[in-house]
Enzyme design. Sequence first.
Site, short mmCIF file in Angstrom:
data_model
loop_
_atom_site.label_atom_id
_atom_site.label_comp_id
_atom_site.label_asym_id
_atom_site.label_seq_id
_atom_site.Cartn_x
_atom_site.Cartn_y
_atom_site.Cartn_z
N CYS A 79 6.14 -2.72 -1.20
CA CYS A 79 5.90 -1.46 -0.48
C CYS A 79 6.23 -1.64 1.00
O CYS A 79 6.68 -0.70 1.64
CB CYS A 79 4.46 -1.03 -0.66
SG CYS A 79 3.27 -2.30 -0.22
N GLU A 131 -3.01 4.01 -1.12
CA GLU A 131 -2.02 3.07 -0.58
C GLU A 131 -0.73 3.34 -1.34
O GLU A 131 -0.62 3.01 -2.52
CB GLU A 131 -2.49 1.62 -0.82
CG GLU A 131 -3.81 1.26 -0.15
CD GLU A 131 -3.75 1.31 1.37
OE1 GLU A 131 -2.64 1.31 1.93
OE2 GLU A 131 -4.82 1.38 1.99
P1 NAD Z 1 2.85 4.29 -10.05
O1 NAD Z 1 2.44 5.38 -9.14
O2 NAD Z 1 3.86 4.59 -11.08
O3 NAD Z 1 1.58 3.71 -10.85
C1 NAD Z 1 0.46 3.18 -10.19
C2 NAD Z 1 -0.74 3.25 -11.11
O4 NAD Z 1 -1.10 4.61 -11.30
C3 NAD Z 1 -0.51 2.67 -12.50
O5 NAD Z 1 -1.65 1.91 -12.87
C4 NAD Z 1 -0.39 3.90 -13.37
O6 NAD Z 1 -0.77 3.71 -14.71
C5 NAD Z 1 -1.34 4.85 -12.68
N1 NAD Z 1 -1.11 6.28 -12.96
C6 NAD Z 1 0.05 6.88 -13.34
N2 NAD Z 1 -0.15 8.21 -13.49
C7 NAD Z 1 -1.44 8.45 -13.18
C8 NAD Z 1 -2.24 9.61 -13.13
N3 NAD Z 1 -1.75 10.82 -13.42
N4 NAD Z 1 -3.54 9.49 -12.75
C9 NAD Z 1 -4.06 8.28 -12.42
N5 NAD Z 1 -3.35 7.14 -12.48
C10 NAD Z 1 -2.06 7.21 -12.84
O7 NAD Z 1 3.29 3.10 -9.11
P2 NAD Z 1 3.93 1.71 -9.54
O8 NAD Z 1 5.31 1.96 -10.01
O9 NAD Z 1 2.97 0.97 -10.40
O10 NAD Z 1 3.96 0.95 -8.13
C11 NAD Z 1 5.03 1.01 -7.25
C12 NAD Z 1 4.68 1.91 -6.08
O11 NAD Z 1 3.50 1.42 -5.46
C13 NAD Z 1 5.74 1.89 -4.99
O12 NAD Z 1 5.92 3.20 -4.49
C14 NAD Z 1 5.13 1.00 -3.91
O13 NAD Z 1 5.62 1.26 -2.62
C15 NAD Z 1 3.68 1.33 -4.06
N6 NAD Z 1 2.83 0.25 -3.54
C16 NAD Z 1 2.11 0.50 -2.41
C17 NAD Z 1 1.33 -0.51 -1.86
C18 NAD Z 1 0.51 -0.26 -0.62
O14 NAD Z 1 -0.39 -1.04 -0.36
N7 NAD Z 1 0.79 0.76 0.16
C19 NAD Z 1 1.25 -1.76 -2.49
C20 NAD Z 1 2.00 -1.97 -3.64
C21 NAD Z 1 2.77 -0.94 -4.17
#
Ligand code: NAD
Length: 493
Positions: free
Chosen positions: A271, A237
């Site tokens: 998002c 997502e």
């Molecule tokens: P992010 O990708 O920076 O982090 C998300 C998670 O991934 C965090 O827990 C982080 O620690 C983890 N992570 C980071 N690097 C990783 C790796 N190499 N391997 C595994 N895990 C890792 O995202 P964010 O800044 O926390 O969230 C914002 C983003 O999320 C925006 O792009 C938003 O649109 C999206 N979002 C999407 C939805 C949806 O349902 N489509 C819902 C909410 C947010």
Amino acid sequence: MATRRRPSFDSHNPVTDEVVGTYPIMNKGDVADAVAHARAASSQWQALGFSDRKKVLLAWSSLIIKRIEQIAALVSLETGKPLSDARLEVSIAVSQIGWAARHAESIMRTSYRRPGLLMANMAATVERSPFGVVGVIGPWNYPIFTPVGSIAYALAAGNTVVFKPSEFTPGVGMWLEEIFSEVAPFADIFTTITGLGETGGALCVSDIDKLSFTGSTRTAKLVAAQCASVMVPVVLECGGKDPVIVAADADMKRAVDATMWSAMANAGQSCIGAERVYVDEKVADEFIARAIELAATIHAGAPGDGNYGPATMPAQIKVIQSHIKAAIADGGTCVYGGPQSVKAPFVQPVVLVDVPENSKAVREETFGPIIIINRVASMSQAIELANASRYGLGANVWSKRRGKSIASQLQCGMVAINSTFAFAAVASVPFGGVKDSGSGRVHGPEGFLEYTYARTVVRTRFYLPLKFLSFKRRPQDDKLVIALTRMLKGRLG
Ligand code: NAD
């Protein structure tokens, strides 16, 4: 001998930058231990059956409701969002838990299939089985609603869960686990692990059976690659650049109100937040005037002061700034606010118009309280521009007469007609995107089934004199198959 200190990280109040909690950075070994414990608990959780699992999940949701003020305060503290928004988020998350708990049994019911003429002597069934251990990686923008949309469904299906919350909201993640442990019949059904990206990476390649990721598209690609290396299936997502299409016959007042809320609420950190508007040129001036008028009535500020809070993640400020500057440099016009609206950690509302489609402000996810309003000559042009994005998460259509027809032509996972965000609050419908917005679904029966796999069981009811699946197959059996295939025009199965 000096003992080595366990590495840790701090969670901050994004308004004041004060440290609000310190959490361990769990390493590969810690993650492996958590997953091993979850696996050990898995068969006992499955054996509990639907009715007892439902009791546990409903007790969990009741306790969350009871302590809604406590969790809303924590969500507000770690994200900076207003308390009222945090309460709404918790309420919607709780409804997801209830929905998953109540519908698990019917969604996972064994289905009976027609065996077809050739296999008429067989009973054909499809069972749904939980995977075992599901890993969940969550973001910070909706730190309770978003992960619960995976956790509750995975648990209701009979999986145990290991959850890695965002490093910006670890307190919320820990709280969810603590509250669950108060109602859990035994340990390790739902565990929260804390850490940075590496901890999430360790979860991807651990002994889990499925991973549900919510976060940015950039991280999703890393997650998918890591999971692929160990054949762990994923739900992704990811980000969006949601379009809003406004037809000439739209209810302009409602369209502007909902679009501005969708774009600015939660400081634009949604998002499915509106980022681009394609409005019929016949009503564009009215839409823009109303948007400016509304923008003037809202402002960012600390919880209790602002209509929305700060940018939760300090690094996002630079992205927002660069998108405003790019929009102007590429030929767009700021009709409300501008580069001066960015005063970290807050960003005041910005309304941009006539921004060229090739500007990065139109192409990339901004994740800030910025709205771009572009005029279109027709609804077909609006649809074409809405679809000309690498993202395909949600969309909104405003039209009294043409809503359904426009919606059916959009390349995205969810559309709200004469509304916004509504699909996220309806537990029975799937949530997710296409293209760079991800794959797989959360919520609803489709999202539920992501945490189960299909097990086909075919059983012989009686034996036929014909032996198709045997070396004893005779020439007359072949003839019969060919004759039947011809007669039934291939519809044997
Ligand atoms: P992010 O990708 O920076 O982090 C998300 C998670 O991934 C965090 O827990 C982080 O620690 C983890 N992570 C980071 N690097 C990783 C790796 N190499 N391997 C595994 N895990 C890792 O995202 P964010 O800044 O926390 O969230 C914002 C983003 O999320 C925006 O792009 C938003 O649109 C999206 N979002 C999407 C939805 C949806 O349902 N489509 C819902 C909410 C947010």
